[in-house]
Design an enzyme around this catalytic site. Structure first.
Site, PDB file in Angstrom:
ATOM      1  N   SER A   1       0.777  -1.142   0.046  1.00 23.69           N
ATOM      2  CA  SER A   1      -0.071   0.050  -0.207  1.00 23.69           C
ATOM      3  C   SER A   1       0.895   1.399   0.007  1.00 23.69           C
ATOM      4  O   SER A   1       1.601   1.421  -0.912  1.00 23.69           O
ATOM      5  CB  SER A   1      -0.908  -0.181   1.145  1.00 23.69           C
ATOM      6  OG  SER A   1      -1.879   0.710   0.910  1.00 23.69           O
TER       7      SER A   1
ATOM      8  N   GLU B   1      -8.410  -2.798  -2.669  1.00 21.25           N
ATOM      9  CA  GLU B   1      -7.668  -3.556  -3.684  1.00 21.25           C
ATOM     10  C   GLU B   1      -8.207  -3.489  -5.189  1.00 21.25           C
ATOM     11  O   GLU B   1      -7.348  -3.303  -5.835  1.00 21.25           O
ATOM     12  CB  GLU B   1      -7.883  -5.344  -3.235  1.00 21.25           C
ATOM     13  CG  GLU B   1      -6.530  -6.056  -3.804  1.00 21.25           C
ATOM     14  CD  GLU B   1      -5.286  -5.454  -3.509  1.00 21.25           C
ATOM     15  OE1 GLU B   1      -4.346  -5.849  -4.134  1.00 21.25           O
ATOM     16  OE2 GLU B   1      -5.178  -4.883  -2.377  1.00 21.25           O
TER      17      GLU B   1
ATOM     18  N   HIS C   1      -7.219  -6.363   0.057  1.00 19.23           N
ATOM     19  CA  HIS C   1      -6.344  -5.424   0.744  1.00 19.23           C
ATOM     20  C   HIS C   1      -6.162  -6.020   2.070  1.00 19.23           C
ATOM     21  O   HIS C   1      -6.484  -5.371   3.001  1.00 19.23           O
ATOM     22  CB  HIS C   1      -6.803  -3.959   0.770  1.00 19.23           C
ATOM     23  CG  HIS C   1      -5.851  -3.072   0.588  1.00 19.23           C
ATOM     24  ND1 HIS C   1      -5.102  -2.783  -0.666  1.00 19.23           N
ATOM     25  CD2 HIS C   1      -5.184  -2.021   1.482  1.00 19.23           C
ATOM     26  CE1 HIS C   1      -4.297  -1.792  -0.407  1.00 19.23           C
ATOM     27  NE2 HIS C   1      -4.350  -1.299   0.822  1.00 19.23           N
TER      28      HIS C   1
END
Length: 353
Positions: free
Chosen positions: A194, A300, A332
């Site tokens: 991220s 995501e 994610h």
């Protein structure tokens, strides 16, 4: 080498059709609450926590003393080094990769020295324009509540002082590792998830002598795209109450310095070996039905859109130095990033030192 650590991705069994239907809702969540509550990870974790084989490594910096956690290569070499970067919610006690995964131990088994910087919540590992504040009100005027927008007036990292993470990672920490541990300061690897994935590419783009390899998992690689700055604003408010305007003025040189889509020519020119990954946003079998899973699906999907745009940009530049990984399942979350690290490590091992 303890290959027993390596686990394959769960299959599709146990994933119901209802999850596929919810993927569209997950994307809507991303648009309404970009990055949101689970911006640094959600879903199942490896629960590795504190590793007694690692040790604290303190280095003075323009931000004050900063701790990193070091795990030495199994064979004792000092030539092969990898920096492992955290996500938006990076805590001040341990790096998330140590808390949530066994990836540092796997790296050590591959005879790679592991450097895990600690802290830097919402920092993007950048040199900020100013300490984080809101409307000119200095930090310390409010109280800390642990995380979230209520912390925007609280004192703390990046608020009582200006974040200078790029300088720290490429000068102060790099030099200390060389001088005190004998670590090779050149041809290192760097990767992250991220926020940390975006930052890994930034470090490699502007410091090619230090980093010959960079990996980004679920990174936001097109941050100047329409709506992305405000998405990041919401994410930083939620992850510790930070103000994106203190990090970098809109569309100025500091902001563009952080945008992989903009600095992609540097990565091609440098010949940096890249590993770029984003999953589909569809949950795997070990992603439980929950709001965090639903949120992670949308997050995501947003990362995937950014990553695909970056891939197109690299293709137009003739960049052939990148491996792209697009798992059919993954949100994610730490279980997704752990599996991605397992896939990446052999390639990184071949391109550092």
């Amino acid at each position: 080498m303890r290959t027993a650590r390596w686990k394959g991705r769960p299959g599709r069994s146990g994933v119901t059709g209802s999850w596929v239907k919810r993927s569209a809702l997950g994307i809507a969540v991303a648009l309404l609450l970009p990055f949101g509550i689970a911006a640094a990870g959600s879903g199942a974790t490896a629960s590795a926590a504190f590793d007694p084989a690692a040790f604290d490594f303190w280095v003075d910096s323009g931000m004050g003393p900063i701790k990193s956690r070091i795990l030495r290569a199994r064979d004792g070499n000092t030539n092969r080094v990898a920096y492992v970067l955290d996500g938006m919610r990076a805590p001040e006690n341990l790096n998330g990769w140590e808390i949530e995964t066994n990836v540092p131990q796997v790296l050590a088994d591959w005879n790679i020295n592991v450097v895990m910087p600690v802290g830097g919540m919402s920092s993007f590992y950048a040199d900020w324009n100013a300490p984080s504040e809101l409307l000119g009100i200095p930090a310390g005027s409010g109280s800390s509540s642990g995380s979230g927008a209520l912390n925007i007036l609280a004192a703390g990292p990046g608020k009582s002082y200006r974040y200078q993470w790029e300088t720290f990672l490429t000068h102060e920490l790099r030099d200390a590792l060389r001088d005190r541990l004998g670590f090779n300061p050149n041809r290192n690897g760097v990767f992250g998830l991220s926020m940390g994935g975006s930052a890994a590419l930034t470090l490699a783009a502007y410091h090619p002598d230090q980093f010959s390899f960079a990996g980004s998992y679920s990174g936001y690689l097109n941050i100047s795209a329409p709506g992305m700055r405000e998405a990041i604003r919401v994410a930083m408010l939620d992850a510790g109450g930070y103000n994106v305007d203190s990090m970098a003025p809109p569309w100025g040189p500091q902001w563009l310095h952080m945008d992989p889509f903009v600095f992609a020519p540097n990565l091609v020119r440098n010949g940096t070996r890249l590993w770029i990954a984003a999953a589909s946003g569809l949950p795997a079998a070990n992603d439980p039905p929950s709001f965090n899973t639903l949120n992670g699906m949308g997050l995501e999907a947003l990362a995937l859109a950014n990553t695909r745009a970056f891939q197109v940009r690299m293709a137009t530049l003739g960049g052939g130095n990148t491996v792209y990984s697009y798992p059919a399942f993954g949100i994610h979350a730490w279980n997704n990033w752990t599996d991605e690290a397992y896939r990446m490590i052999p390639d990184m091992s071949a391109n550092i030192g």
